[in-house]
Design an enzyme around this catalytic site. Structure first.
Site, PDB file in Angstrom:
ATOM      1  CD  GLU A 317      -2.193  -7.485   3.152  1.00 43.81           C
ATOM      2  OE1 GLU A 317      -2.730  -6.934   2.165  1.00 43.81           O
ATOM      3  OE2 GLU A 317      -2.703  -7.497   4.290  1.00 43.81           O
ATOM      4  CG  HIS A 318      -1.347  -0.996   1.744  1.00 44.05           C
ATOM      5  ND1 HIS A 318      -1.602  -0.230   2.868  1.00 44.05           N
ATOM      6  CD2 HIS A 318      -1.112  -0.094   0.748  1.00 44.05           C
ATOM      7  CE1 HIS A 318      -1.521   1.056   2.567  1.00 44.05           C
ATOM      8  NE2 HIS A 318      -1.225   1.153   1.294  1.00 44.05           N
TER       9      HIS A 318
END
Length: 600
Positions: A317-318
């Protein structure tokens, strides 16, 4: 004594804040190659309006200067990143999360059998070892060519979870005011066939479980979860929804499911076990990018994914993590044997780890929403076309030809794009800026005048070899210069974008609510409408890196440049798949042509 992990973070130079004039001048220079003369004139007029003394941009920039001077603020971009990542209202699954496919011949992999539970246990052992060293701040500060890099992103590796919300998401994470210090959690979440289980990986006394105990625990999970969960009771599907839709549903589900959410959100990380072996490399990459969403929690910062044959990778997840941080983490995991990780972490035999199913209380409406989310995401994934391309060509060969490997890659992409689509369009490249305090990335725009001149030269049959080579060298040099500008923090886009965000956040409070024509100008729109979105990930421990397309006509290009290989994962909406495959075909020709041209 080794240096502590975060020792130098506060000593790093700050990201330079450009003046409004500097960013506007750079922006006009950067967008010009993509614009007609009329479009450029309209953009220049909009820039002139933005720079007038009483423009709201002046007030907004002054507020940004104030923010940058505020005690405790590490960078003028400290509000930008949450707005950019947590503020998006579409899906993050496939649209924002990214993946790495690990090589199967790393030290960690070869120190175990190919058995799925053993391979997964080895990864867990390695990750727990890293986590405990991070807690003690024993992970050495990263450097690049002698320059120290910011280590703050490491605080997002463990027990970080994105929480859906409005008007933007939030993050539940250690090292924060709400959760001071490192995570004391001792468990992970394991997925199998849409079933979720809590599994301890650190014993009550603080010692990690041995790889053998963890493998036994994973086998117990697979036995307990042997019956595939019905689609409508696997809440992981909900993490694929558009954030605007997931937020109210999360709020409605939370009261009756506090314990389940807390278990997931405080877990160190997720491990997703698949009950099949990938058909080929492309299938493995696709599954790492999206896979069975009932067997994922895309809001979790780190999910290690292991297939039935031991093939493994990671989905990230960025919002708090960029590729360079994950690569350092992955390299640490994969370059050491499982026994060495276990010994270093102090793992002790403790028997079968504590395991319990994670159960949700779901009413009929919630089950309908889950089933709908699953079907919608499955269709969304099916509407995404992907491809892998691999060259027997790497950084060593590029350097022997006296050209920057990344410049050669980008020149190849532009030539292939022109030949497949008939034009060159906006192209984004991510440039790491971790040498600054709280540094993350900078937005580089690849299309320079020299790049267009190079493409034109290559397509001009009247030009001889020397003329084409000269154009190639000029474009490569211009590319390197622009990348260096970005590395120095001398790029315009994020500065101008942050002014737009500030107006949305507190324009009324600042008395700066007047619309700014610049953000509707051809330059701002055309230069950011990506036809290619590119990013590289150099690590000898991974095969492929990938992410989804960023717009309806965009090809996402994630590439791994190794000393002897160049691997690419391409993604685009299915309705333009033909263009992507044509691009891939032309790319092979372009690489061969440029290599031949550079060979003296």
């Amino acid at each position: 004594m080794s240096e502590s992990t975060f020792a130098y973070d506060e000593q790093l130079p700050r990201v330079p804040l450009p003046t409004l004039e500097e960013s506007c001048t750079r922006f006009l220079h950067w967008c010009a190659p993509l614009l007609t003369s009329d479009q450029y004139a309209a953009t220049a007029a909009a820039v002139e309006d933005l720079l007038r003394p009483d423009s709201p941009a002046r007030t907004l920039h002054a507020d940004l200067e104030r923010f940058d001077r505020t005690p405790g603020v590490g960078s003028w971009l400290d509000e930008f990143w949450p707005s950019r990542y947590l503020g998006r209202r579409d899906r993050i699954a496939l649209n924002a999360n990214f993946f790495f496919l690990f090589r199967d011949d790393t030290v960690l992999a070869t120190s175990t059998g190919a058995d799925q539970s053993e391979r997964a246990a080895a990864l867990i052992t390695a990750a727990v070892d890293y986590k405990l060293r991070l807690d003690r701040e024993e992970i050495p500060p990263a450097t690049q060519r002698g320059t120290r890099l910011n280590m703050a992103q490491n605080k997002f590796l463990f027990s970080e979870t994105r929480i859906p919300g409005a008007p933007q998401d939030t993050v539940r994470v250690p090292y924060s005011d709400e959760w001071p210090g490192h995570s004391e959690a001792r468990h992970i979440v394991v997925f199998y066939r849409g079933n979720m289980f809590r599994m301890d990986v650190v014993g009550a006394g603080g010692a990690p479980y041995t790889p053998e105990d963890l493998a036994a625990g994973l086998r117990a999970v697979m036995k307990a979860g042997a019956r595939r969960a019905p689609v409508n009771v696997s809440p992981g599907h909900l993490t694929t929804m558009a954030r605007a839709d997931w937020a109210p549903l999360y709020a409605a589900l939370r009261p009756a499911n506090n314990a389940a959410f807390d278990t997931i959100e405080t877990a160190l990380f997720c491990v997703c076990l698949e009950d099949f072996a990938p058909r080929d490399t492309l299938h493995a990459c696709d599954q790492l990018l999206h896979g069975d969403s009932g067997n994922r929690w895309f809001d979790k910062s780190v999910s290690l994914i292991v297939f039935a044959d031991g093939t493994a990778g990671i989905n990230v997840e960025h919002c708090g993590l960029d590729g360079t941080t994950i690569l350092s983490f992955v390299d640490d995991l994969l370059e050491t044997s499982v026994s060495a990780h276990a010994e270093r972490s102090g793992a002790q035999p403790q028997g079968l780890p504590a395991i319990e199913p994670i159960e949700f209380t779901l009413g009929p409406e919630a089950r309908t929403e889950i089933a709908s989310a699953a079907a919608s995401f499955a269709q969304y994934a099916a509407d995404t076309a992907t491809s892998t391309v691999s060259f027997d060509f790497g950084t060593a060969r590029a350097k022997s030809l006296r050209i920057s490997p990344d410049a050669l890659a980008q020149l190849s992409y532009q030539l292939a794009h022109k030949r497949s689509k008939g034009f060159n369009g906006a192209t984004y490249e991510s440039i790491a800026t971790r040498q600054f305090r709280n540094g993350r990335t900078e937005a580089m725009r690849v299309i320079t005048p020299e790049m267009l001149e190079f493409v034109a030269a290559m397509e001009d049959p009247a030009l001889d070899r020397d003329a084409k080579l000269a154009a190639l060298r000029a474009a490569a040099d211009a590319h390197v210069r622009r990348a260096q500008e970005c590395q120095r923090g001398e790029a315009p886009e994020q500065h101008l974008w942050e002014l737009q965000w500030i107006q949305r956040r507190r324009g009324a409070q600042l008395g700066a609510t007047e619309p700014m024509a610049f953000y509707d100008s051809p330059g701002w729109i055309v230069s950011r409408d990506d036809f290619l979105s590119t990013s590289s990930a150099p690590s000898v421990n991974i095969q492929f890196f990938g992410f989804g397309s960023t717009s309806p006509t965009c090809i996402g290009i994630a590439y791994v440049l190794l000393p002897d290989r160049w691997n690419l994962y391409l993604a685009t909406p299915k309705h333009v798949a033909r263009q992507m495959h044509e691009f891939a075909g032309h790319l092979k020709g372009a690489v061969a042509e440029l290599t031949e041209l550079l060979t003296v």
